[in-house]
Design a protein around this motif. Structure first.
Motif, PDB file in Angstrom:
ATOM      1  N   GLY A 175     -16.025 114.456  -6.253  1.00 36.17           N
ATOM      2  CA  GLY A 175     -17.338 114.082  -5.744  1.00 36.17           C
ATOM      3  C   GLY A 175     -17.193 112.975  -4.728  1.00 36.17           C
ATOM      4  N   TYR A 176     -18.259 112.729  -3.985  1.00 33.75           N
ATOM      5  CA  TYR A 176     -18.210 111.694  -2.958  1.00 33.75           C
ATOM      6  C   TYR A 176     -19.404 110.778  -3.121  1.00 33.75           C
ATOM      7  CZ  TYR A 176     -21.437 114.979  -0.861  1.00 33.75           C
ATOM      8  OH  TYR A 176     -22.488 115.824  -0.669  1.00 33.75           O
ATOM      9  N   GLY A 177     -19.333 109.639  -2.462  1.00 32.88           N
ATOM     10  CA  GLY A 177     -20.428 108.690  -2.562  1.00 32.88           C
ATOM     11  C   GLY A 177     -20.325 107.895  -3.846  1.00 32.88           C
ATOM     12  N   LEU A 178     -21.236 106.971  -4.000  1.00 34.98           N
ATOM     13  CA  LEU A 178     -21.184 106.085  -5.153  1.00 34.98           C
ATOM     14  C   LEU A 178     -22.305 106.374  -6.137  1.00 34.98           C
ATOM     15  CD1 LEU A 178     -20.147 102.695  -3.578  1.00 34.98           C
ATOM     16  CD2 LEU A 178     -18.837 104.111  -5.133  1.00 34.98           C
ATOM     17  N   GLN A 179     -22.946 107.562  -5.992  1.00 35.68           N
ATOM     18  CA  GLN A 179     -24.035 107.807  -6.926  1.00 35.68           C
ATOM     19  C   GLN A 179     -23.636 108.786  -8.028  1.00 35.68           C
ATOM     20  OE1 GLN A 179     -27.670 109.350  -5.375  1.00 35.68           O
ATOM     21  NE2 GLN A 179     -28.771 108.859  -7.245  1.00 35.68           N
ATOM     22  N   THR A 180     -23.105 109.917  -7.656  1.00 34.66           N
ATOM     23  CA  THR A 180     -22.756 110.900  -8.675  1.00 34.66           C
ATOM     24  C   THR A 180     -21.282 111.284  -8.535  1.00 34.66           C
ATOM     25  OG1 THR A 180     -23.446 112.652  -7.205  1.00 34.66           O
ATOM     26  CG2 THR A 180     -25.056 111.913  -8.853  1.00 34.66           C
ATOM     27  N   GLY A 181     -20.799 112.018  -9.494  1.00 33.73           N
ATOM     28  CA  GLY A 181     -19.425 112.480  -9.470  1.00 33.73           C
ATOM     29  C   GLY A 181     -19.233 113.554 -10.510  1.00 33.73           C
ATOM     30  N   GLU A 182     -18.011 114.021 -10.636  1.00 34.50           N
ATOM     31  CA  GLU A 182     -17.752 115.115 -11.571  1.00 34.50           C
ATOM     32  C   GLU A 182     -16.372 114.905 -12.188  1.00 34.50           C
ATOM     33  OE1 GLU A 182     -18.972 119.606 -11.066  1.00 34.50           O
ATOM     34  OE2 GLU A 182     -17.007 119.246 -10.186  1.00 34.50           O
ATOM     35  N   ILE A 183     -16.292 115.050 -13.474  1.00 31.22           N
ATOM     36  CA  ILE A 183     -14.999 114.984 -14.147  1.00 31.22           C
ATOM     37  C   ILE A 183     -14.559 116.414 -14.432  1.00 31.22           C
ATOM     38  CG2 ILE A 183     -13.773 114.246 -16.223  1.00 31.22           C
ATOM     39  CD1 ILE A 183     -15.706 111.942 -16.453  1.00 31.22           C
ATOM     40  N   SER A 184     -13.354 116.774 -14.000  1.00 29.22           N
ATOM     41  CA  SER A 184     -12.847 118.121 -14.251  1.00 29.22           C
ATOM     42  C   SER A 184     -11.576 118.030 -15.077  1.00 29.22           C
ATOM     43  CB  SER A 184     -12.517 118.829 -12.938  1.00 29.22           C
ATOM     44  OG  SER A 184     -13.580 118.671 -12.044  1.00 29.22           O
ATOM     45  N   THR A 185     -11.472 118.879 -16.042  1.00 31.50           N
ATOM     46  CA  THR A 185     -10.272 118.936 -16.871  1.00 31.50           C
ATOM     47  C   THR A 185      -9.736 120.354 -16.816  1.00 31.50           C
ATOM     48  OG1 THR A 185     -11.377 117.376 -18.322  1.00 31.50           O
ATOM     49  CG2 THR A 185      -9.345 118.328 -19.136  1.00 31.50           C
ATOM     50  N   LEU A 186      -8.452 120.495 -16.525  1.00 29.71           N
ATOM     51  CA  LEU A 186      -7.808 121.807 -16.512  1.00 29.71           C
ATOM     52  C   LEU A 186      -6.851 121.876 -17.689  1.00 29.71           C
ATOM     53  CD1 LEU A 186      -6.865 122.135 -12.747  1.00 29.71           C
ATOM     54  CD2 LEU A 186      -8.686 123.324 -13.935  1.00 29.71           C
ATOM     55  N   ILE A 187      -7.048 122.873 -18.543  1.00 36.54           N
ATOM     56  CA  ILE A 187      -6.148 123.029 -19.683  1.00 36.54           C
ATOM     57  C   ILE A 187      -5.395 124.342 -19.495  1.00 36.54           C
ATOM     58  CG2 ILE A 187      -5.963 123.068 -22.187  1.00 36.54           C
ATOM     59  CD1 ILE A 187      -8.703 121.823 -22.328  1.00 36.54           C
TER      60      ILE A 187
END
Lengths: 498, 584
Positions: free
Chosen positions: B366-378
């Motif tokens: 994600g970009y910016g300082l407001q939102t984002g995303e955590i991704s986990t690859l198993i």
């Protein structure tokens, strides 16, 4: 902080038939109060009242005094006394009595009573009784040792700072240091030794504080000093002046007690390495110390335990060693008594003190400890509350929470109660109240909300506004300088006119 | 304590006591109730690094939490008292620097997340678990010189499925469990020294002489741990023994430090060699992993000749170990010290790395300082077996998770977790806790994404270096991974220590706990010097205004008579004179 303490000691003086001095001021029974003033420093003084009750023996006491020896009489009389802490009973026996051995005129028993030989009139009896009460309750030196924080330096003997500060509990740790486990497999039956030798003493002392006992074995723990080899005795020697350096490296291994805040008493048994044994401690004159032990005030004691070298050098290593716990515990218990300030002081030769036996200390010694600790607790509370008040004075806008305030009120109330109880001679309740006062005052003092670092110092606030104050000050200062200059010129002008 | 010590030493007095020598009591041959086993496992890693795992196990046949025991021999008193006083049933503390690269190094023997990890099971008799937990973390922080005192309700969670007791336990009421990770914690020498002090032999003898701080921290991965748990005293399991397991794992980059050669020796890695076993240990062994890779045998050579070979199935793979028994007298017959060396007979190409069955990655996007995303690859690389995995995510409250955006996608299709436990965060009091049981199909990659919003912190809540970012602790994967080779049920007491911490249920699968990378997230950070700048600026403006106003009010105006001029005018006139121009 100034403090005026009043200590009252109830003393019963009981005259056996044939021992009443001829020059008694009043007929028996009567009461009398004697005062003693102990001045610790300019603002702290202790007044002690000895509330003397003079009376004759009862029939049962007479029967008890008929015993063959002083020890038996003491045991029999113990059953007839009220057991309240701090009170003393002194039985005056006739001059010719065979109860006391030849040359002994005062016998102090295991409990709270003493036998005094009559003779020499009332004045002689009074001096003897005064000496005796000071031995059995408190003396000027024991009180000033308890108030040692307030005594100016140099006014105390070396022994006065030796004993432990009063605390609600103590942790006793026995550590076996085995620096050479390859050569010595040392075993000690500490569990049994603690139950057998230490526990009776601690049971008796449980009135004073809570005790916990544990032990550990530390391997590869070495002393900080390399002992000197002595060719004559083919042994290694630790001289007295090197002993202060022994403890610090060991201390790092001992481990602090993480689970409680009580002071720790360490007793270390050191089995020297094979290459450094036998190891002996020398005193200041160079003579070997018979117990091979020393103690460090307010810290604990160390004993060196030498392993007997087997006759055949080929004996398989490691050498199995079983520690003789009786020998070790004897030394440690003596050190424990010393650390609590229960050393028996120098007494005139006509005094005979009964040995406390298995319990390790006599009832009156316990009283002595309680007197000293009560006085010390009250002094500590007053010091703590004074420094708390100083802190609050220093920071004007500090927030005092309700619970802190209530702890302070409780501490003051308990301290006042302790003082009142002391003045009435109720030692036990005075001690309990002083303990509560200490707990409350410490809780208030160490409350995390009273950290002075939480508050901005005023000088820093000023520093932030320097950019305002400095430019504003410049025109003011310049115009002040101008005014001064003009005033001076105006003063000069009239003289110029002339 | 320091000042008390000084006073004590300063006032040290000799004590002369008369002691009577009592009769010597013969009481030899008491049964030892505690035992120490020490072990070092050296395993060459596929990428050319070497992992060294030390394990020291102290077993004590005593009932600690009853408080009845207070006499310690091999078991350290500091920890024993802690367990007894606070009602601890199981304690696991790991301090780690660096990250175990599962993809390159394979399955770790015991992994720990970067930073400090602490998880504790309390006894059912403990009434206020939170208070005991707080007290425990404070005491441990004192013992290990670590910042564990920063563990509070904002980073503590109570997992429901992930951390089961490793020792004996009747009932697993997870309210007695607390788990916390401090990903920011830096591990260094001051943490190693107290850890070594807990060993009965310290670092004076045995395998622990290799633990030299300047070498251990010159490594790619350093993890030291303390595990305390109750275990069965014997096969019948009628009584409880207490086990303290101190483990330390380091990974040395022997490839770059050894001029491109993958050969290594104990001396090269630790700059020490082994000279003896700890005299208190009942077992002291060095294991070297010499398992033949890719069916090629005799690729490597270890010197000196090992005392024996040990074969075991560890984490689904058949392994061969060269064993050196430090307690056997024959080992030190030929040379005074043991310097295990490993040489490769011919250069080995490291192109084909065995890929572990289970591994995972995590990143923030994600970009910016407001939102984002955590991704986990198993990743599940098993060719034909599917297996479930428990995923534990702990996210601090200042990242506000949007649970409705949680998506789990495997092979392009949505994967529904069979168990989900979500505890939302509360601002400034507790973190998010997300636990899921996810089925991983054979030979698949599962992607888990969740979106979050960054919260604004109060200005006092920022850490000392806020522009560095805020750490989000590793997520934890626990799984029973199906084994390709069936494992024999071995006697736990005799098998090497590194196999026996996690209980294996049957021969067909083995337990793996993996930690992903910790995340570093930037939060909107204010300019902390701004208040001071504003104060300075406004103060200057006010001061200038005030100055001119003051000047106007106090100035007296009067006509100035022309004077002969100042220094400048005089200088100008001198120059004019030279030039022959009339003066001003």
């Amino acid at each position: 902080a100034s403090a005026q303490l009043q200590l009252a000691v109830p003393v019963a003086v009981v005259f056996a038939p044939g021992s009443v001095p001829g020059d008694l001021p009043k007929p028996l029974p009567f009461r009398d109060v004697q005062e003693m003033e102990i001045s610790v420093n300019l603002r702290t003084s202790v007044t002690s009242h000895y509330e003397m009750i003079y009376r004759r023996t009862t029939a049962r006491e007479e029967a008890a005094l008929d015993a063959a020896t002083a020890r038996e009489a003491d045991a029999a009389l113990h059953l007839l006394q009220d057991a309240s802490l701090g009170s003393l009973t002194m039985y005056v026996v006739p001059e010719t009595s065979s109860l006391l051995p030849q040359g002994i005129s005062v016998y102090v028993g295991k409990h709270r009573s003493a036998l005094v030989r009559a003779g020499g009139g009332l004045a002689a009896l009074h001096t003897r009784l005064r000496q005796l009460t000071q031995v059995m309750s408190f003396s000027a030196s024991s009180v000033s040792a308890a108030l040692s924080d307030r005594v100016p330096d140099g006014h105390l003997g070396p022994g006065a700072r030796r004993h432990l500060k009063s605390s609600l509990g103590y942790e006793i740790t026995f550590s076996l240091l085995n620096p050479d486990p390859k050569s010595h497999a040392v075993d000690w039956d500490i569990e049994d030794a603690v139950n057998r030798y230490v526990q009776p003493v601690l049971d008796k002392l449980s009135l004073v504080a809570n005790f916990s006992v544990d032990s550990q074995i530390l391997y590869y723990a070495v002393l900080g000093v390399t002992p000197r080899f002595d060719k004559e005795s083919s042994s290694f020697l630790l001289s007295a002046h090197s002993l202060p350096h022994v403890i610090n490296p060991v201390e790092a291994r001992l481990g602090s007690s993480a689970a409680s805040l009580y002071p720790v008493l360490n007793f270390l048994l050191y089995v020297p390495e094979r290459s450094h044994s036998p190891l002996y401690i020398q005193d200041k004159d160079g003579a070997p110390v018979s117990t091979n032990a020393f103690h460090s005030p307010r810290w604990g004691g160390i004993m060196v335990y030498n392993v007997e070298v087997p006759a055949s050098p080929q004996a398989s290593l490691p050498l199995h060693v079983d520690v003789d716990m009786e020998r070790v515990m004897e030394v440690f218990l003596a050190q424990l008594r010393l650390l609590f300030g229960l050393s028996r002081e120098e007494l005139p030769p006509e005094f005979l003190l009964e040995s406390p036996g298995n319990e390790g200390l006599a009832d009156w010694e316990l009283d002595r400890l309680l007197w000293a600790h009560t006085v010390e607790n009250i002094a500590t509370v007053s010091t703590t509350l004074t420094s708390l008040a100083q802190l609050l004075d220093k920071i004007g806008n500090i927030v005092i929470k309700d619970d802190v305030a209530s702890e302070v009120y409780r501490a003051v109330a308990s301290a006042q109660r302790a003082l009142a109880e002391l003045a009435m001679g109720h030692l036990h309740s005075a001690f309990q109240a002083s303990k509560e006062a200490v707990t409350s005052s410490e809780r208030a003092f160490f409350d995390p909300s009273l950290l002075h670092l939480l508050y901005f110092p005023d000088d820093q606030k000023f520093a932030i506004y320097i950019p305002l104050f400095l430019p504003m000050a410049v025109p003011i200062l310049l115009s002040l300088a101008k005014i001064v200059r003009e005033a001076r010129q105006r003063k000069k002008e009239p003289t110029k006119m002339d | 304590r320091g000042s008390g010590m000084q006073a004590a030493v300063g006032l040290l007095l000799l004590l002369l006591l008369a002691a009577a020598v009592g009769p010597v009591r013969a009481d030899a041959g008491r049964a030892r109730r505690d035992a120490l086993r020490e072990e070092l496992l050296l395993s060459p890693l596929p990428a050319g690094d070497v992992a060294a795992t030390f394990q020291f196990r102290t077993r004590w046949d005593a009932d600690l939490p009853r408080g009845a025991v207070s006499h310690y021999r091999l078991f350290p008193k500091a920890l024993g008292r802690l367990v007894a006083a606070l009602g601890v049933r199981e304690l696991h503390l790991a301090l780690t620097q660096g990250f175990w690269r599962t993809q390159a190094w394979g399955q770790p023997p015991l992994q720990a997340p970067a930073g400090a990890e602490l998880w504790v099971w309390f006894q059912p008799t403990v009434t206020d678990v939170d208070k005991a937990w707080k007290e425990l973390s404070n005491i441990l922080s004192g013992i290990f010189c670590a910042s564990l005192n920063f563990i509070d309700s904002t980073n503590t969670v109570t997992p429901t499925a992930s951390f089961k007791p490793l020792g004996l336990a009747n009932g697993t009421d997870h309210h007695l469990l607390r788990y916390a990770v401090l990903p920011r914690e830096v591990v260094c020498t001051e943490n190693l020294t107290p850890w070594k002090k807990l060993l009965p032999c310290g670092s004076k003898a045995g395998l622990a002489v290799l633990l030299k701080a300047e070498r251990l921290f010159h490594s790619s991965y350093h993890s030291q741990a303390v595990h305390i748990r109750p275990v069965c005293r014997d096969a019948s399991c009628l009584a409880v023994s207490w086990e303290l397991r101190q483990t330390l794992t380091v990974v040395f980059d022997s490839f770059s430090s050894g001029q491109g050669k993958k050969d290594w020796s104990l001396f090269k890695m630790f700059s020490r060699t082994l000279t003896d076993a700890c005299p208190l240990a009942t077992q002291s062994k060095v294991y070297v992993d010499i398992s033949p890779k890719n069916k090629e045998k005799e690729l490597l050579e270890v010197t000196p000749v090992p005392s024996s070979l040990h074969e075991a199935v560890v984490q689904g793979e058949k392994r061969t170990y060269a064993v050196y028994d430090l307690l056997s007298p024959s080992l030190f017959n030929t040379s005074r010290s043991l310097n295990v060396q490993l040489k490769w007979k011919r250069p080995q190409d490291s192109s084909e790395l065995p890929i572990p069955v289970l591994h995972a990655q995590r990143y923030v996007s994600g970009y910016g300082l407001q939102t984002g995303e955590i991704s986990t690859l198993i990743h599940n690389t098993h060719p034909y077996r599917a297996f479930p995995v428990v995923l534990l995510e702990t996210v601090p409250w200042y990242l506000r998770l949007y649970v409705h955006t949680l998506t789990i996608i495997t092979k392009g299709k949505e994967n529904k977790p069979s168990y989900i436990h979500y505890q939302p965060a509360q601002d400034r009091t507790r973190p998010h806790l997300l636990e899921m049981l996810i089925q991983l199909p054979a030979n698949s990659v599962t992607k888990i994404t969740i979106q979050f919003e960054r919260a604004l912190l109060k200005w006092t809540e920022y850490t000392p270096d806020p522009n560095h970012g805020f750490y989000v602790s590793s997520s934890v994967l626990s799984a029973l991974v199906p084994s390709i080779i069936t494992m024999k049920d071995t006697d736990m007491e005799q098998s090497p220590l590194f196999t026996s911490l996690f209980p294996s249920s049957d021969g067909s699968s083995y337990f793996v706990r993996l930690y992903t990378e910790p995340l570093l997230v930037n939060l909107p950070t204010p300019d902390f010097s701004m208040p001071y700048n504003v104060i300075c600026l406004t103060c200057t403006v006010v001061a200038v205004c005030y100055g001119s106003f003051y000047n106007l009010l106090t100035r007296t105006f009067h006509v100035e008579e022309p004077s002969r001029g100042g220094l400048a005018k005089r200088l100008a006139n001198i120059i004019r004179k030279f030039r022959g121009v009339p003066p001003l």
